[in-house]
Design a protein around this motif. Structure first.
Motif, short mmCIF file in Angstrom:
data_model
loop_
_atom_site.label_atom_id
_atom_site.label_comp_id
_atom_site.label_asym_id
_atom_site.label_seq_id
_atom_site.Cartn_x
_atom_site.Cartn_y
_atom_site.Cartn_z
N LEU A 299 19.74 26.65 -7.34
CA LEU A 299 19.22 26.56 -8.70
C LEU A 299 20.36 26.70 -9.70
O LEU A 299 21.37 27.36 -9.44
N ASN A 300 20.19 26.07 -10.86
CA ASN A 300 21.20 26.15 -11.90
C ASN A 300 21.27 27.55 -12.50
O ASN A 300 20.28 28.29 -12.51
N GLU A 301 22.44 27.90 -13.01
CA GLU A 301 22.60 29.20 -13.65
C GLU A 301 21.76 29.30 -14.92
O GLU A 301 21.18 30.35 -15.21
N LYS A 302 21.70 28.20 -15.68
CA LYS A 302 20.97 28.19 -16.95
C LYS A 302 20.10 26.95 -17.05
O LYS A 302 20.37 25.93 -16.42
N VAL A 303 19.08 27.05 -17.86
CA VAL A 303 18.21 25.91 -18.14
C VAL A 303 18.92 24.95 -19.09
O VAL A 303 19.62 25.37 -20.02
N ASP A 304 18.74 23.67 -18.86
CA ASP A 304 19.30 22.65 -19.76
C ASP A 304 18.31 22.45 -20.91
O ASP A 304 17.47 21.55 -20.88
N TYR A 305 18.43 23.30 -21.93
CA TYR A 305 17.49 23.26 -23.05
C TYR A 305 17.51 21.92 -23.78
O TYR A 305 16.46 21.42 -24.20
N SER A 306 18.69 21.34 -23.94
CA SER A 306 18.79 20.07 -24.66
C SER A 306 18.04 18.97 -23.91
O SER A 306 17.42 18.09 -24.54
N PHE A 307 18.05 19.01 -22.59
CA PHE A 307 17.33 18.02 -21.79
C PHE A 307 15.83 18.14 -22.05
O PHE A 307 15.14 17.14 -22.26
N GLY A 308 15.32 19.38 -22.03
CA GLY A 308 13.90 19.60 -22.26
C GLY A 308 13.46 19.21 -23.65
O GLY A 308 12.41 18.58 -23.85
N GLU A 309 14.28 19.56 -24.64
CA GLU A 309 13.94 19.24 -26.03
C GLU A 309 13.94 17.73 -26.26
O GLU A 309 13.06 17.20 -26.94
N LYS A 310 14.93 17.05 -25.71
CA LYS A 310 15.01 15.59 -25.85
C LYS A 310 13.81 14.93 -25.18
O LYS A 310 13.22 13.98 -25.73
N PHE A 311 13.41 15.44 -24.03
CA PHE A 311 12.27 14.90 -23.30
C PHE A 311 10.99 15.04 -24.13
O PHE A 311 10.23 14.06 -24.27
N ILE A 312 10.76 16.21 -24.70
CA ILE A 312 9.55 16.43 -25.51
C ILE A 312 9.57 15.51 -26.73
O ILE A 312 8.54 14.89 -27.07
N CYS A 313 10.71 15.41 -27.39
CA CYS A 313 10.82 14.55 -28.58
C CYS A 313 10.51 13.09 -28.25
O CYS A 313 9.80 12.41 -29.01
N GLU A 314 11.01 12.63 -27.12
CA GLU A 314 10.78 11.24 -26.73
C GLU A 314 9.31 10.98 -26.42
O GLU A 314 8.74 9.96 -26.84
N ILE A 315 8.68 11.90 -25.72
CA ILE A 315 7.26 11.74 -25.38
C ILE A 315 6.39 11.79 -26.63
O ILE A 315 5.51 10.94 -26.83
N TYR A 316 6.65 12.75 -27.49
CA TYR A 316 5.83 12.90 -28.70
C TYR A 316 6.08 11.74 -29.67
O TYR A 316 5.14 11.28 -30.35
N LYS A 317 7.31 11.25 -29.74
CA LYS A 317 7.61 10.08 -30.57
C LYS A 317 6.83 8.87 -30.06
O LYS A 317 6.25 8.10 -30.85
N ASP A 318 6.80 8.71 -28.76
CA ASP A 318 6.09 7.59 -28.15
C ASP A 318 4.59 7.67 -28.43
O ASP A 318 3.94 6.65 -28.71
N ILE A 319 4.04 8.88 -28.38
CA ILE A 319 2.61 9.07 -28.68
C ILE A 319 2.30 8.66 -30.11
O ILE A 319 1.32 7.95 -30.41
N ILE A 320 3.17 9.07 -31.04
CA ILE A 320 2.96 8.75 -32.45
C ILE A 320 3.07 7.25 -32.69
O ILE A 320 2.25 6.66 -33.40
N MET A 321 4.09 6.63 -32.10
CA MET A 321 4.31 5.20 -32.32
C MET A 321 3.16 4.36 -31.77
O MET A 321 2.77 3.36 -32.37
N LYS A 322 2.62 4.80 -30.63
CA LYS A 322 1.52 4.06 -30.03
C LYS A 322 0.17 4.41 -30.67
O LYS A 322 -0.82 3.69 -30.48
N GLY A 323 0.16 5.56 -31.34
CA GLY A 323 -1.08 5.97 -32.00
C GLY A 323 -2.14 6.46 -31.04
O GLY A 323 -3.33 6.49 -31.35
N SER A 324 -1.72 6.88 -29.82
CA SER A 324 -2.69 7.37 -28.85
C SER A 324 -1.97 8.27 -27.84
O SER A 324 -0.75 8.30 -27.76
#
Length: 324
Positions: A299-324
């Motif tokens: 296991l990694n020593e630390k969580v890759d916070y930037s990876f998680g934040e980027k992932f959430i932003c991309e998914i939520y952006k996609d939801i907004i753009m598609k409107g669903s």
């Protein structure tokens, strides 16, 4: 609610359910475009269900952003879902499949939540004198610091004295200085006495009140439980299971369900194992964890916070753009 993952959790997943066991369901959902834009989506949705056979159940679903945050914190239930939910991935929602495929980027060696939970449960009933003695000594130190430096001075202003105090104890987790990460990824040191934490940025008075209150509640509750043989076996059961899961994660990088020791856990659930025997098992596993956390390379020593934040932003952006 757009559910991307849902599964039976709890005793049915662990393998120690009885005919009387309720059904626990856990899941992850995506908020609506409107909720994301307005910031109004709920982080957790809970509801009770009644099955056709009359049994009751509990449903708990996390929003995607809440779930990723809980993973980063090393919270027990969300981490379990990563391995419970790896079956039939070819049929899974693409967002859930991506999470499972990249799960080791969302978790790390930081299982303080696992260990903290275990210690909190066992400390409720363990009458080992060193725990009560540690509380009393901590209170004595804080009372002296309050007299010398003032009640309103920060705990961190007495860092040297506190570290000298902590160094008088073995590295078994009873007394320690730990670092916790806040929501802004900023580390903060805490004094930890039998899993009761006082941040260094709090006042000496506040820390003193934490440990005085703990001593008052802990002493009475532990003595009563011991004298009456009235151990909370459900709490001890969870502590042993969680500690065992953490050891498996460090050793193999995986979690197995049903649990390999399900029969043993069932015996504990039914009250067939003496309380002291369970406490000793949990303490032994926690000691093993201290070693594994240093030696494990899975296991990694630390969580890759930037990876998680980027992932959430991309998914939520996609939801907004598609409107669903």
């Amino acid at each position: 609610m757009n559910t991307i993952f849902e599964i039976v959790h709890g005793s049915h997943a662990y393998g120690y359910f009885t005919p009387e066991s309720d059904i626990d369901i856990r899941g992850v959902f995506l908020p609506s475009p409107k909720e994301i834009l307005l910031g109004t989506h709920k982080k957790t949705l809970n509801k009770n269900i009644v099955l056709p056979d009359g049994k009751t159940g509990d449903c708990e679903h996390f929003s995607l952003d809440r779930y990723i945050k809980l993973l980063a914190e090393g919270q027990t239930s969300p981490v379990e879902l990563l391995f419970l939910g790896e079956k039939d991935l070819d049929k899974a929602h693409p967002v859930w499949k991506y999470i499972v495929d990249n799960r080791y980027k969302f978790i790390s060696k930081n299982f303080s939540a696992f260990v903290g939970f275990c210690r909190a449960q066992t400390s409720r009933y363990s009458l080992k004198g060193n725990r009560i003695e540690a509380l009393k000594r901590a209170i004595e130190l804080l009372e002296k610091l309050a007299r010398d430096k003032g009640e309103k001075s920060l705990l961190g202003d007495s860092s040297n004295e506190i570290r000298e105090f902590v160094d008088t104890y073995p590295k078994d987790g009873t007394v320690a200085i730990i670092t916790l990460i806040d929501n802004f990824h900023i580390p903060h040191e805490h004094l930890d006495i039998i899993s009761k934490k006082a941040p260094f940025h709090t006042s000496i008075l506040h820390a003193l009140n934490i440990y005085k209150d703990t001593l008052a509640r802990y002493g009475k509750r532990a003595e009563k439980a011991y004298e009456l043989g009235n151990a909370d076996y459900k709490s001890l059961l969870h502590a042993l299971r969680v500690a065992d899961e953490a050891v498996e994660l460090f050793d193999t990088g995986r979690l197995t369900f049903p649990r390999p020791n399900a029969q043993r856990l069932l015996e504990i659930k039914l009250g067939k194992i003496p309380m002291e025997e369970i406490l000793n098992e949990v303490d032994e596993l926690i000691n093993i964890l201290d070693t594994r956390s240093k030696s494990s390379e899975l296991l990694n020593e630390k969580v890759d916070y930037s990876f998680g934040e980027k992932f959430i932003c991309e998914i939520y952006k996609d939801i907004i753009m598609k409107g669903s």
